[in-house]
Design an enzyme around this catalytic site. Structure first.
Site, PDB file in Angstrom:
ATOM      1  N   GLU A   1     -49.301  91.128  -3.237  1.00  7.50           N
ATOM      2  CA  GLU A   1     -50.352  90.260  -3.758  1.00  7.50           C
ATOM      3  C   GLU A   1     -50.214  88.823  -3.265  1.00  7.50           C
ATOM      4  O   GLU A   1     -51.214  88.154  -2.996  1.00  7.50           O
ATOM      5  CB  GLU A   1     -50.366  90.300  -5.285  1.00  7.50           C
ATOM      6  CG  GLU A   1     -50.795  91.632  -5.869  1.00  7.50           C
ATOM      7  CD  GLU A   1     -52.155  92.082  -5.375  1.00  7.50           C
ATOM      8  OE1 GLU A   1     -53.063  91.233  -5.212  1.00  7.50           O
ATOM      9  OE2 GLU A   1     -52.324  93.288  -5.124  1.00  7.50           O
TER      10      GLU A   1
ATOM     11  N   HIS B   1     -51.956  87.823  -0.085  1.00 11.85           N
ATOM     12  CA  HIS B   1     -53.411  87.679  -0.150  1.00 11.85           C
ATOM     13  C   HIS B   1     -53.856  86.245  -0.414  1.00 11.85           C
ATOM     14  O   HIS B   1     -55.059  85.960  -0.386  1.00 11.85           O
ATOM     15  CB  HIS B   1     -53.983  88.556  -1.270  1.00 11.85           C
ATOM     16  CG  HIS B   1     -54.097  90.006  -0.935  1.00 11.85           C
ATOM     17  ND1 HIS B   1     -54.557  90.467   0.275  1.00 11.85           N
ATOM     18  CD2 HIS B   1     -53.828  91.124  -1.675  1.00 11.85           C
ATOM     19  CE1 HIS B   1     -54.570  91.790   0.272  1.00 11.85           C
ATOM     20  NE2 HIS B   1     -54.124  92.211  -0.893  1.00 11.85           N
TER      21      HIS B   1
ATOM     22  N   ASP C   1     -56.691  93.898   3.251  1.00  9.63           N
ATOM     23  CA  ASP C   1     -56.226  95.261   3.005  1.00  9.63           C
ATOM     24  C   ASP C   1     -56.790  96.147   4.102  1.00  9.63           C
ATOM     25  O   ASP C   1     -57.713  96.931   3.897  1.00  9.63           O
ATOM     26  CB  ASP C   1     -56.671  95.756   1.624  1.00  9.63           C
ATOM     27  CG  ASP C   1     -55.867  95.134   0.498  1.00  9.63           C
ATOM     28  OD1 ASP C   1     -54.632  95.046   0.642  1.00  9.63           O
ATOM     29  OD2 ASP C   1     -56.456  94.732  -0.515  1.00  9.63           O
TER      30      ASP C   1
END
EC number: 3.4.24.39
Length: 367
Positions: free
Chosen positions: A319, A322, A333
């Site tokens: 995470e 990102h 992704d």
């Protein structure tokens, strides 16, 4: 990193377009399904998905154009060729124990339509002409089964839309105002965490441990990039990207170790209401915010010793990649799970969140 802890109880409500975790050796069809985009209003898009085959299919919706979450289903360029900012969520899904509700059944030669408002996940307030397209891979199972037996790639048509900016700006954001039932307490030092600021002591402890483990795994991985070329090539394909990969791991290690000076904010609970079934955690890259979901704590081990498996530490690492505040451009992704991640081109792999999580797992476990 800034970690915010909600007093509220966890709420459980119902990405770029990519494939899910595909088992090794399963066939990939280039023409099994067809996706056609059409305009259905100012900023509304209709995707028509057709099964070109002669047998019924179960299509996994996660990270595809059929995803019910506000993920990036299409790429959007403005008339000047610039990518439109994405304001939706990038979830990490649990890739085991798939449920029938995660799939969409499509009969032979059958068609299903899925409509979505791109203004809910993109800033289209400037208005004007935009070009949209969708591409990705849909994991498929046989009829009445959740066992992934193959995958179908798709490349849609290019859709040109003229959008009224004021009308688009009036569309409610898919991820809106935080659902707060009480105040937040900022954690300035991990060694001085106010335990009363969290409604669940165990979850806060798990998150703190995951951040620490993410920092250690990222540091180990940054070193491994230069020391284990075979493993690096398995995941990232081209040595010319080694410095980029190493730099991202170092940035994640720094962010995971930070207590109050980082660029991201990490929530131990889902105050934004983005945790649908199957979501472990998600990121809002436009805000540099990460949110854990209930199953992050209940269904993931802190740190697995199994190759290519998910855990709390690598989910947190995933995470953090990102977030543009960690390193730009932030990761997408592009390929989910070991088989898809290692099948990516070098250019796609270096920008793929799961490639970093899986590499870190491989370095730690010794895969």
């Amino acid at each position: 990193m800034q970690v915010l802890v909600a007093l509220a109880a966890l709420s459980s409500l119902a990405a770029p377009v990519v494939g899910f975790s595909i088992p090794r050796g399963v066939p990939v069809s280039q023409s099994m399904i067809d996706v056609k985009l059409s305009s259905a209003g100012n900023s509304m898009v209709k995707a028509t998905i057709t099964n070109n085959g002669d047998r019924a299919l179960n299509l996994l919706k996660f990270h595809t154009i059929m995803d019910s979450n506000p993920t990036r289903k299409v790429s959007i360029e403005s008339q000047d060729g610039k990518e439109v900012q994405f304001t939706g969520m990038m979830p990490r899904y649990k890739n085991t124990d798939l449920k029938p509700t995660y799939f969409m059944s499509l009969p032979p030669k059958g068609t299903v339509e899925h409509s979505f408002d791109i203004a809910a996940t993109h800033d289209l307030s400037r208005g004007g002409q935009f070009t949209l397209k969708a591409e990705g891979m849909v994991p498929i199972a046989e009829e009445n089964s959740t066992n992934i037996t193959g995958a179908a790639q798709y490349h849609s048509n290019e859709l040109h839309m003229t959008i009224d900016g004021d009308q688009a700006a009036s569309v409610k954001s898919a991820i809106g105002v935080a659902k707060r039932d009480g105040p937040f307490t900022r954690i300035d030092k991990r060694t001085k965490i106010d335990m009363q600021s969290c409604g669940n002591r165990q979850e806060l402890q798990a998150l703190t441990a995951a951040l620490s483990a993410s920092a250690k795994l990222s540091s180990m991985s940054a070193q491994a990039v230069g020391q284990n070329q075979q493993k690096y090539m398995e995941y990232f394909k081209d040595p010319k990207y080694a410095k980029t990969v190493q730099s991202r791991f170092q940035a994640v290690a720094k962010e995971s170790s930070s207590t109050n000076n980082g660029g991201t904010t990490y929530f131990c609970s889902d105050v934004m209401g983005g945790c649908e079934e199957g979501v472990l955690a998600y990121t809002l890259p436009s805000r540099n915010q990460v949110y854990n979901c209930p199953i992050y704590y209940s269904e993931l081990p802190p740190l697995t010793k199994e190759c290519h498996a998910q855990d709390q530490a690598t989910t947190t690492l995933h995470e953090l990649t990102h977030n543009p505040a960690v390193q730009e451009p932030f990761c997408e992704d592009n390929g989910y799970g070991y088989e898809r991640a290692t099948a990516l081109s070098a250019e796609k792999a270096v920008q793929n969140a799961d490639s970093y999580a899986l590499f870190a797992n491989a370095v730690y476990v010794g895969c």
